[in-house]
Structure formats: structure tokens, C-alpha cells
Design an enzyme around this catalytic site. Structure first.
Site, PDB file in Angstrom:
ATOM      1  N   ARG A  55      12.130  -5.382   4.269  1.00  0.00           N
ATOM      2  CA  ARG A  55      11.725  -3.976   4.080  1.00  0.00           C
ATOM      3  C   ARG A  55      12.659  -3.045   4.854  1.00  0.00           C
ATOM      4  NH1 ARG A  55       5.705  -2.095   5.139  1.00  0.00           N
ATOM      5  NH2 ARG A  55       5.986  -3.405   6.965  1.00  0.00           N
ATOM      6  N   ARG A  59      11.512  -1.493  10.451  1.00  0.00           N
ATOM      7  CA  ARG A  59      10.446  -1.134  11.382  1.00  0.00           C
ATOM      8  C   ARG A  59      10.404  -2.148  12.516  1.00  0.00           C
ATOM      9  NH1 ARG A  59       5.048   0.152   7.978  1.00  0.00           N
ATOM     10  NH2 ARG A  59       4.165  -1.226   9.540  1.00  0.00           N
ATOM     11  N   ARG A  72       0.702  -9.824  13.147  1.00  0.00           N
ATOM     12  CA  ARG A  72      -0.076  -8.843  12.372  1.00  0.00           C
ATOM     13  C   ARG A  72      -0.947  -9.558  11.341  1.00  0.00           C
ATOM     14  NH1 ARG A  72       4.680  -5.280  10.334  1.00  0.00           N
ATOM     15  NH2 ARG A  72       3.129  -4.015   9.246  1.00  0.00           N
ATOM     16  N   ARG A 125      -9.758  -0.504   8.196  1.00  0.00           N
ATOM     17  CA  ARG A 125      -9.200  -1.846   8.368  1.00  0.00           C
ATOM     18  C   ARG A 125     -10.174  -2.789   9.032  1.00  0.00           C
ATOM     19  NH1 ARG A 125      -3.526  -0.343   8.439  1.00  0.00           N
ATOM     20  NH2 ARG A 125      -2.260  -2.108   8.938  1.00  0.00           N
ATOM     21  N   LYS A 132       0.835  -1.210   0.000  1.00  0.00           N
ATOM     22  CA  LYS A 132       0.000   0.000   0.000  1.00  0.00           C
ATOM     23  C   LYS A 132       0.871   1.262   0.000  1.00  0.00           C
ATOM     24  CE  LYS A 132      -1.942  -1.240   3.870  1.00  0.00           C
ATOM     25  NZ  LYS A 132      -1.214  -2.508   4.121  1.00  0.00           N
TER      26      LYS A 132
HETATM   27  P1  AP5 Z   1       4.871  -1.595   1.683  1.00  0.00           P
HETATM   28  O1  AP5 Z   1       4.506  -0.705   0.563  1.00  0.00           O
HETATM   29  O2  AP5 Z   1       5.652  -1.021   2.807  1.00  0.00           O
HETATM   30  O3  AP5 Z   1       3.578  -2.369   2.226  1.00  0.00           O
HETATM   31  P2  AP5 Z   1       2.343  -1.849   3.066  1.00  0.00           P
HETATM   32  O4  AP5 Z   1       1.138  -2.531   2.539  1.00  0.00           O
HETATM   33  O5  AP5 Z   1       2.338  -0.351   3.117  1.00  0.00           O
HETATM   34  O6  AP5 Z   1       2.739  -2.492   4.443  1.00  0.00           O
HETATM   35  P3  AP5 Z   1       2.637  -1.934   5.919  1.00  0.00           P
HETATM   36  O7  AP5 Z   1       3.341  -2.978   6.766  1.00  0.00           O
HETATM   37  O8  AP5 Z   1       3.117  -0.522   6.038  1.00  0.00           O
HETATM   38  O9  AP5 Z   1       1.146  -1.992   6.157  1.00  0.00           O
HETATM   39  P4  AP5 Z   1       0.496  -2.146   7.478  1.00  0.00           P
HETATM   40  O10 AP5 Z   1      -0.869  -2.037   7.012  1.00  0.00           O
HETATM   41  O11 AP5 Z   1       0.778  -3.311   8.313  1.00  0.00           O
HETATM   42  O12 AP5 Z   1       1.196  -1.012   8.349  1.00  0.00           O
HETATM   43  P5  AP5 Z   1       0.691   0.388   8.788  1.00  0.00           P
HETATM   44  O13 AP5 Z   1       1.862   1.271   8.815  1.00  0.00           O
HETATM   45  O14 AP5 Z   1      -0.511   0.793   8.022  1.00  0.00           O
HETATM   46  O15 AP5 Z   1       5.655  -2.843   1.040  1.00  0.00           O
HETATM   47  C1  AP5 Z   1       6.166  -3.873   1.866  1.00  0.00           C
HETATM   48  C2  AP5 Z   1       7.523  -4.356   1.310  1.00  0.00           C
HETATM   49  O16 AP5 Z   1       7.285  -5.027   0.074  1.00  0.00           O
HETATM   50  C3  AP5 Z   1       8.480  -3.212   0.970  1.00  0.00           C
HETATM   51  O17 AP5 Z   1       9.796  -3.624   1.277  1.00  0.00           O
HETATM   52  C4  AP5 Z   1       8.310  -2.992  -0.549  1.00  0.00           C
HETATM   53  O18 AP5 Z   1       9.475  -2.488  -1.166  1.00  0.00           O
HETATM   54  C5  AP5 Z   1       7.978  -4.407  -1.014  1.00  0.00           C
HETATM   55  N1  AP5 Z   1       7.075  -4.455  -2.160  1.00  0.00           N
HETATM   56  C6  AP5 Z   1       5.988  -3.656  -2.392  1.00  0.00           C
HETATM   57  N2  AP5 Z   1       5.355  -4.025  -3.522  1.00  0.00           N
HETATM   58  C7  AP5 Z   1       6.048  -5.091  -4.016  1.00  0.00           C
HETATM   59  C8  AP5 Z   1       5.876  -5.930  -5.168  1.00  0.00           C
HETATM   60  N3  AP5 Z   1       4.871  -5.737  -6.053  1.00  0.00           N
HETATM   61  N4  AP5 Z   1       6.766  -6.939  -5.356  1.00  0.00           N
HETATM   62  C9  AP5 Z   1       7.788  -7.137  -4.478  1.00  0.00           C
HETATM   63  N5  AP5 Z   1       8.010  -6.386  -3.384  1.00  0.00           N
HETATM   64  C10 AP5 Z   1       7.149  -5.368  -3.148  1.00  0.00           C
HETATM   65  O19 AP5 Z   1       0.179   0.098  10.269  1.00  0.00           O
HETATM   66  C11 AP5 Z   1       1.082  -0.208  11.337  1.00  0.00           C
HETATM   67  C12 AP5 Z   1       0.286  -0.554  12.578  1.00  0.00           C
HETATM   68  O20 AP5 Z   1      -0.511   0.575  12.978  1.00  0.00           O
HETATM   69  C13 AP5 Z   1      -0.723  -1.692  12.421  1.00  0.00           C
HETATM   70  O21 AP5 Z   1      -0.125  -2.959  12.618  1.00  0.00           O
HETATM   71  C14 AP5 Z   1      -1.735  -1.354  13.526  1.00  0.00           C
HETATM   72  O22 AP5 Z   1      -1.249  -1.742  14.790  1.00  0.00           O
HETATM   73  C15 AP5 Z   1      -1.783   0.166  13.470  1.00  0.00           C
HETATM   74  N6  AP5 Z   1      -2.831   0.684  12.564  1.00  0.00           N
HETATM   75  C16 AP5 Z   1      -2.648   1.349  11.377  1.00  0.00           C
HETATM   76  N7  AP5 Z   1      -3.821   1.647  10.815  1.00  0.00           N
HETATM   77  C17 AP5 Z   1      -4.771   1.181  11.641  1.00  0.00           C
HETATM   78  C18 AP5 Z   1      -6.210   1.163  11.570  1.00  0.00           C
HETATM   79  N8  AP5 Z   1      -6.863   1.702  10.546  1.00  0.00           N
HETATM   80  N9  AP5 Z   1      -6.867   0.562  12.586  1.00  0.00           N
HETATM   81  C19 AP5 Z   1      -6.217   0.032  13.653  1.00  0.00           C
HETATM   82  N10 AP5 Z   1      -4.870  -0.004  13.757  1.00  0.00           N
HETATM   83  C20 AP5 Z   1      -4.146   0.572  12.757  1.00  0.00           C
END
Ligand code: AP5
Length: 219
Positions: A128, A161, A172, A89, A14
Site C-alpha cells: 500500500r 504508512r 493489527r 471497531r 474500506k
Molecule cells: P485500504 O482501502 O487502504 O484498506 P483499509 O481497510 O482502509 O485499511 P486501513 O489499514 O486503512 O484500515 P485500518 O482499519 O487498519 O486503519 P485505520 O486508518 O482505520 O486498502 C488496503 C490496500 O489494499 C491498498 O493498497 C488498496 O489499494 C488495496 N486494495 C483495496 N481493495 C482491493 C481489492 N479489492 N483487491 C486488491 N487490492 C485492494 O486505523 C489506523 C489505526 O488507528 C488503527 O490501527 C488503530 O490503532 C486506530 N484506530 C482507528 N479507528 C479506531 C477505532 N474506531 N477504535 C480504536 N482505534 C482506532
């Protein structure tokens, strides 16, 4: 006015894809994880509360994140819309978003679901790296920086991270994928969901998502 929701399991891509959509539509990215990490770094009451959940791989409670995120969505820079990365989410969050947007005469235009199998996700998170200055995202295998510890774009240090450690990454997945699939169903039933194969190369995923939003914003 364009509201785009980017859906995907942790590590699906994402954060990697959001900038291209935001650039194409001329709208900002609102990322719930970034919002929460900033609060944790600032040591605010929200940050202290959120950290207890994030460090265990759990979702922050709906009532907390809904309030904080919808407040952010009302800010001046989002009046023309936004790409929502990481919110909603849960079904509760999706319904709260629908209600808030409807009250403002707005709605979600398109939801893009980046679909990736779990084992690929754990690998991605292990490799990552994030830049400390602006959150630029790299992967030591699939999207490597020129130097492992330095951001190509701003020269800042690249770090892992804390919640990407394998045990937390698996927690997760276990905790967050079931409610995510509920949200996917929510948008599928409204006929605004596009599912993209997130195992494709990054540029191909971008192309598929840009095609999905091609008519958004057209009068
Ligand atoms: P990346 O783009 O970083 O993936 P992402 O989907 O953004 O992953 P996140 O881990 O950031 O999502 P998340 O939803 O767990 O974390 P968030 O920060 O929102 O890509 C991942 C890796 O893959 C990278 O190394 C990239 O280079 C590689 N890649 C990408 N595309 C690729 C491809 N096509 N092929 C190969 N490699 C590829 O949330 C963190 C925490 O906050 C959550 O765990 C939760 O505790 C809390 N939180 C956040 N939002 C909420 C909510 N709405 N409700 C409740 N808790 C929440």
C-alpha cells in the site's frame, strides 16, 4: 439522512471503497484512522495518546475514540449522514454509536463488511502507498500509480504508512480482528449487514457495496 458503516479488517479496502459510496449518497466520509493520524501529525494531546497505541497496532481505548468520533459526527457537514470508515471497531463503540444516533432520531442504515483472508491483508499492507496531500490510496500490485512515488490525482509524494510494516501489520490483525467480528455480529443481528467478498477486483467490490446501499436514503 443516511448513516453507512464500512467494516473490514486492516487493509480490507474500506478507505478504497468509501469515496464511491459517499459520492453516490452525497454524504461525507468520516474516517477514524484519518482523524487520529491528523491528531498525531498536529502533536495534540489526543495525537500523543493515540500514537502510543497506533504504533503498536493496538486499538485506541474506547472512551477516547468514542468521544472524539461522536463529536465529529455531530459536525454540520454530517447532518445529512456519513460513511463511517473505521468506526465502530468494538461492540462498545457500536453500542455508543447506536445510542448517540438514537438520541438524535437517527440510526445506522446499512453496514457493509468487506471480508478478506488474513494473508491477503498482510500482502496488501506491504504494497500500500498513501498520498501525502489527500490520503489517496494505491497498491503497487493491485492498484498501481503511474509512477511509484507520485500520486496520479494530485502529484504529491506517495509514502508507506508506518503501521504497515509487517510486524505492526500482523499485530493489527491479531488485536483488531476479534473485536471486529463482534461488531459484524452486532449488525448481522440487526438485519442490516451486507457481506462482500473483498478478494474481488476493486470495481466489483464497489458494485456490490453500491447495490447494498441502493435503497438507502429513498423516502
Ligand atoms: P485500504 O482501502 O487502504 O484498506 P483499509 O481497510 O482502509 O485499511 P486501513 O489499514 O486503512 O484500515 P485500518 O482499519 O487498519 O486503519 P485505520 O486508518 O482505520 O486498502 C488496503 C490496500 O489494499 C491498498 O493498497 C488498496 O489499494 C488495496 N486494495 C483495496 N481493495 C482491493 C481489492 N479489492 N483487491 C486488491 N487490492 C485492494 O486505523 C489506523 C489505526 O488507528 C488503527 O490501527 C488503530 O490503532 C486506530 N484506530 C482507528 N479507528 C479506531 C477505532 N474506531 N477504535 C480504536 N482505534 C482506532
Amino acid at each position: 439522512m443516511s448513516v453507512i458503516v464500512l467494516l473490514g479488517a486492516p487493509g480490507a479496502g474500506k478507505g478504497t471503497q468509501a469515496p464511491a459510496i459517499a459520492r453516490r449518497l452525497g454524504i461525507p466520509i468520516l474516517a477514524s484512522g484519518e482523524l487520529l493520524r491528523a491528531a498525531v501529525a498536529a502533536g495534540s494531546p489526543l495525537g500523543r495518546q493515540a500514537d502510543r497505541y497506533m504504533s503498536r497496532g493496538q486499538l485506541v481505548p474506547d472512551d477516547t475514540i468514542v468521544r472524539v468520533f461522536l463529536d465529529r459526527l455531530e459536525a454540520a457537514d454530517a447532518t445529512d449522514g456519513a460513511v463511517l470508515d473505521g468506526f465502530p471497531r468494538t461492540r462498545v463503540q457500536a453500542e455508543a454509536l447506536d445510542t448517540a444516533l438514537a438520541e438524535a432520531g437517527r440510526h445506522v442504515d446499512r453496514a457493509g463488511y468487506i471480508d478478506v483472508p488474513i494473508e491477503d491483508l498482510v500482502q496488501r499492507m506491504a504494497n500500500r502507498r498513501i498520498c501525502t496531500a489527500n490520503g489517496h490510496v494505491y497498491n503497487l500490485v493491485s492498484n498501481p500509480p503511474a509512477y511509484d512515488t507520485v500520486c496520479d490525482l494530485d502529484g504529491s509524494m506517495l509514502v508507506q504508512r508506518p503501521d504497515d510494516a509487517e510486524a505492526t501489520a500482523r499485530a493489527r490483525m491479531a488485536q483488531q480482528i476479534p473485536p471486529l467480528l463482534d461488531v459484524v455480529d452486532h449488525y448481522r443481528s440487526r438485519g442490516i449487514l451486507t457481506t462482500v467478498d473483498g478478494r474481488l477486483p476493486i470495481d466489483d467490490v464497489t458494485d456490490a457495496l453500491l447495490e447494498a446501499v441502493a435503497d438507502v436514503g429513498a423516502a
